[in-house]
Scaffold this motif. Structure first.
Motif, mmCIF file in Angstrom:
data_model
loop_
_atom_site.group_PDB
_atom_site.id
_atom_site.type_symbol
_atom_site.label_atom_id
_atom_site.label_comp_id
_atom_site.label_asym_id
_atom_site.label_seq_id
_atom_site.Cartn_x
_atom_site.Cartn_y
_atom_site.Cartn_z
ATOM 1 N N CYS A 41 0.842 -1.174 0.000
ATOM 2 C CA CYS A 41 0.000 0.000 0.000
ATOM 3 C C CYS A 41 0.884 1.233 0.000
ATOM 4 C CB CYS A 41 -0.902 -0.020 1.227
ATOM 5 S SG CYS A 41 -2.069 1.338 1.243
ATOM 6 N N CYS A 74 -5.675 2.705 7.747
ATOM 7 C CA CYS A 74 -5.782 2.658 6.297
ATOM 8 C C CYS A 74 -6.788 1.562 5.922
ATOM 9 C CB CYS A 74 -4.423 2.355 5.683
ATOM 10 S SG CYS A 74 -4.507 2.072 3.911
ATOM 11 N N GLN A 79 -2.762 -0.109 8.058
ATOM 12 C CA GLN A 79 -1.734 0.665 8.763
ATOM 13 C C GLN A 79 -2.425 1.633 9.721
ATOM 14 O OE1 GLN A 79 1.923 0.812 8.532
ATOM 15 N NE2 GLN A 79 1.415 1.942 10.381
HETATM 16 ZN ZN LIG Z 1 -2.293 1.664 3.546
#
Ligand SMILES: [Zn+2]
Length: 104
Positions: A41, A74, A79
């Protein structure tokens, strides 16, 4: 066509590296280790900050009052970004939160 120069028996006896070396010995051959495809990501604390800025200071301050901190995750990689009152304050005064450590 090149593969015809190797007999079936040879194919059975030889390792993949040997076969490739025989077939392509004039070219440099690199066998790459198989690698698992990793999802990566591209989120960052900076992007989390940008998201908080769009939420607005009033909303964030009420969150701070309620929970003492603003935590975001996220949606893609999970995250975790943690912002305390100081971070939020700095975010809106300087446009950049202090670099407190990310808590997982
Ligand atoms: Zn992320």
């Amino acid at each position: 066509m090149l593969a015809d120069t190797i007999t079936n028996n040879e194919l059975l006896d030889l390792t993949a590296e040997d076969v490739i070396h025989r077939l392509f010995h004039e070219e440099s051959v690199t066998l790459y280790e198989p690698q698992a495809v990793q999802f990566k990501c591209d989120c960052s604390r900076k992007k989390a900050e940008a998201g908080l800025l769009t939420v607005g200071r009033a909303e964030l301050e009420s969150l701070l009052e309620e929970k003492g901190a603003v935590d975001t995750n996220c949606d893609f990689c999970n995250q975790h970004y943690h912002f305390d009152a100081v971070d939020i304050e700095q975010l809106f005064t300087t446009g950049k939160a202090s670099g407190s450590t990310v808590r997982h």
